[in-house]
Structures are given as C-alpha cells and as structure tokens.
Design a protein around this motif. Structure first.
Motif, short mmCIF file in Angstrom:
data_model
loop_
_atom_site.label_atom_id
_atom_site.label_comp_id
_atom_site.label_asym_id
_atom_site.label_seq_id
_atom_site.Cartn_x
_atom_site.Cartn_y
_atom_site.Cartn_z
N UNK A 104 0.82 -1.22 0.00
CA UNK A 104 0.00 0.00 0.00
C UNK A 104 0.85 1.27 0.00
N UNK A 105 0.24 2.36 -0.46
CA UNK A 105 0.96 3.64 -0.45
C UNK A 105 1.01 4.23 0.95
N UNK A 106 0.00 3.96 1.75
CA UNK A 106 0.00 4.40 3.14
C UNK A 106 0.11 3.15 3.99
N UNK A 107 1.27 2.94 4.56
CA UNK A 107 1.54 1.68 5.24
C UNK A 107 2.80 1.83 6.08
N UNK A 108 3.34 0.72 6.55
CA UNK A 108 4.57 0.76 7.32
C UNK A 108 5.69 1.30 6.44
N UNK A 126 -2.47 2.59 -4.11
CA UNK A 126 -3.16 3.62 -3.33
C UNK A 126 -4.35 3.04 -2.55
N UNK A 127 -4.41 3.37 -1.27
CA UNK A 127 -5.60 3.05 -0.49
C UNK A 127 -6.77 3.88 -1.02
N UNK A 128 -7.99 3.40 -0.79
CA UNK A 128 -9.15 4.17 -1.24
C UNK A 128 -9.38 5.38 -0.33
N UNK A 129 -10.45 6.10 -0.56
CA UNK A 129 -10.71 7.33 0.19
C UNK A 129 -10.97 7.09 1.67
#
Length: 351
Positions: A104-108, A126-129
């Motif tokens: 994921x783009x937003x992750x560890x 990318x995570x969703x909204x």
C-alpha cells in the motif's frame, strides 16, 4: 572529492519515532505497550548464565515455545531480532524477480526503505478514500505482496476472507501478512498457511507482549519458506538472537492469563478513547490496533502535535501526502489517555 563516495549505496533511511529522555513524559508515539511484560519474563532472567558464550544460533528454546503456542512444528517458525529483522530477511529471500513487489501507499514506511536498500522493484497501491486496501489492485502480475493487517498507521483491519482473496490472486509469489497489531482486534491469517504454501505470517513481541526492548519477532509458514529464510540468515549472521531474548521470550508464552488481561485493558481503553475523541471533534478510521489515526475538524495535526509536545505528551505526526493532517496516537494506560483528553479540552478552550 574521494572516489570511494561513488560506490556508496544511497538510500532514504527509515525515520523511527522519537525516544525522549526527559522525565515526566507521556509517550504515545511509537505504539509500545504501556504495561510491563509478564512477571514470568523477569523470572527467566535467573536462567541467564552463559553470556560469555554465543547464544544458540537456532534459538531452539524460543522457536519451540512459539511453535507449541500456535500448534506448529519448529520447522514452521523463524525468529529474528524484532519483526523488522524478520521482514528484512523475508524481503531478501523472496523478492528477487524483475517484477515489482506490491504494497500500500500508506503503510509501514520501512517497506519502501527495504525495497530501495535491496534494489527490489516495487509499486505502491493507493488506499481508497476510506484508507482501505483495494483488493483488486493486487491482482496484477507482480514479484510479491506485503501488507500489514491491521494496517499502520491507519489501524484498519482487513477481514480474513479479503486476505484470502489476495492470496487466491497471488499463488505464484510469496505473500507476507505483517501482523504486528493483530492481537488487538483481529483474526490471524495463520490458519491460511495450511491452505496456501506461499503465505508468510509475521508477528512481534514489541506490541501485545510488552517486550519491544528485547527485539523479538517471528515468522510462521510452511517448512520450505522457513528453511530458505534460515539459509539467508545464516549467510550473514548466525547469532542473531541473544540469550536473554531467547529465554524471556519463551517464558512469557507460559502466562496466557496475563497476556489476555493486559490485551483487554488496551482494547477497553481504546474503545473508551474513541468515544472521547469523537466528542472533541476528531474523526478517525475504526482502529483495531493499539493506536488511533485521528484528524480534527478545526485544528491542523502539526499544530496539535507541537502543542502536545510542549506539554511533554508525545504523539506521532507524519508530514506526508494524504496523511499530513492526521496524528497517530498510541493507546496508553487509562490515566495517560485521560491526560491527553484533558490537554485537548484545555487547548481547544483556549483557542
């Protein structure tokens, strides 16, 4: 300019959370457990007698204890110096194709660091909204998949059936599920290792076991995965686990009652904290970890981060796209969280 600099590997290092040395700090920035480890850990200290000798390179006592706890064979367990060490070895072992690894783009934030360090191609999905992983993004051709569950820093838990959907789409590569926070509200993917030989489940003692200072992590999967990870480990450092970690790590698994008691305290405090934060105007995903990922409707996250720090309350702020208006707040003791809530009340009243 000396020519040796031309041969230096250039990477952007991982940035750990602050470890303040001053007294009187409320430390809610690195997701440590606010409670001490099981008393059995300290009892095991008396067994530490041979520090002048190298520790067991196989860490057999710890490996066997973990295997017994989860109903596995010792050949299905790999141990390392915290889950960071375990994950780094897994990256080196399994992600060696010319195809990109997906995460994921937003992750560890250590995942891209390892990928860069080991020169592994990768793609961030990318995570969703709502900050959720989109399963369909992991169906394309790749060289491997890794993601935390619950995710960090969002705290969002992916249901086990969705984890399996990703596994179904990726049976020719290794899929790593990083379960650092699984004990705070989810079901481990461990049961799926019987069905999918390419699944590696990674856990740690640093969160729910209150032993971040001893650096104990472990991976569970089929014997072939564990065997080749050990091959890599023994190729660069045979003696990774020290004797205190081996003995104390094995001992805490004998105290299930204490583990469940402290785990419940954190979960109960987290749920109470959610309601208090909602009342103060914060919004956040429904965390199943030992932290909250919170944004306020009126006040910028960086402003609140700096103001709390002035009052010796440390939370985590990430100055990164999409998440730079969020604070990640570790769930501490009830008293610590009450102090944070009181700080927010006073700060908002003054403004």
């Amino acid at each position: 300019m000396s020519s040796w600099r031309d041969n230096v590997r250039k990477v952007e290092p991982y940035t750990p959370g602050e470890q303040p040395k001053e007294e009187g700090v409320i430390k809610l920035n690195t997701n440590e457990n606010p409670y001490p480890p099981s008393p059995k850990a300290m009892e095991a200290v008396s067994q530490i007698k041979n520090l002048r000798k190298y520790p067991d390179p196989a860490a057999a006592k710890l490996t066997e204890a973990i295997a017994s706890y989860y109903g596995l064979s010792k050949e299905e367990v790999f141990v390392g110096v915290g889950s960071d060490d375990v994950l780094a070895i897994a990256f080196m072992t399994f992600f060696n194709s010319d195809k990109p690894v997906f995460f994921p783009d937003i992750t560890y934030s250590f995942y891209p660091v390892w990928a860069e360090l080991f020169e592994i191609p990768y793609e961030k999905k990318a995570l969703d909204q709502e900050f959720k992983i989109r399963i369909e993004d992991y169906a394309g051709e790749n060289g491997g998949v890794v993601f935390p569950n619950p995710n960090a820093p969002t705290g969002i838990l992916m249901p086990l059936d969705e984890v399996e959907e990703i596994l179904k789409e990726n049976q020719d590569v290794v899929v790593i599920v990083d379960e650092a926070y699984i004990d705070f509200g989810g079901t481990s993917a461990l049961e799926l290792t019987r069905k999918y030989e390419n699944l590696l489940v990674v856990q740690t003692y640093s969160k729910s076991r209150s032993m971040a200072g001893l650096r104990i992590g472990y991976a569970m999967g089929n014997k072939e995965l564990i065997r080749v990870m050990n091959d890599v480990k023994y190729s660069y450092n045979s003696y990774t686990m020290n004797e205190p970690s081996i003995l104390m790590g094995a001992a805490v698994l004998e105290d299930e009652e204490y583990f469940q008691e402290t785990r419940k305290k954190i979960i109960d405090t987290r749920e109470w904290f959610k309601e208090e934060m909602k009342g103060l105007g914060f919004t956040f995903p429904d965390s199943k970890a030992n932290f909250l990922f919170a944004s306020h409707e009126k006040f910028a996250a960086e402003e609140l981060f700096e103001a709390a720090k002035e009052k010796k309350i440390y939370v985590r702020y990430f100055d990164q796209p999409r998440i730079n208006d969020y604070l990640r707040i570790t769930v501490g003791t009830k008293e610590e969280m009450e102090a944070l809530i009181e700080f927010f009340r006073e700060y908002f009243k003054e403004k």
